[in-house]
Design a protein around this motif. Sequence first.
Motif: not given
Length: 98
Positions: A81-97
């Motif tokens: 997850a990350g938060v942009d400059e406006e405070g919006s949260v985004s999620f990313a799904v990544l493969p497990q290594v």
Amino acid sequence: MLTLTDNATAIVTTLVSRQNDAPDAGLRIHSTEDPGADGARLAVLVTADPEPEDQVVEISGTRLFLDETAVSALDDKILDAGVDEEGSVSFAVLPQVA
């Protein structure tokens, strides 16, 4: 089993604590209706309790409630997850290594 990055854990914990003061609140990840999409379309919301059919996953004190589609789609994934400059949260799904 789904894992979370440290960043995602911190962001989810903050989101849940700011939006719901129930002691067992968590982030619910569930499927959405989108007949034209390839693969699972998932959405998130903060909720006080899981739905009866949800799988409850607790990682470092962070509670996630996953519906059946989310369990299947995220079983071998990492949630970031990350938060942009406006405070919006985004999620990313990544493969497990391995």
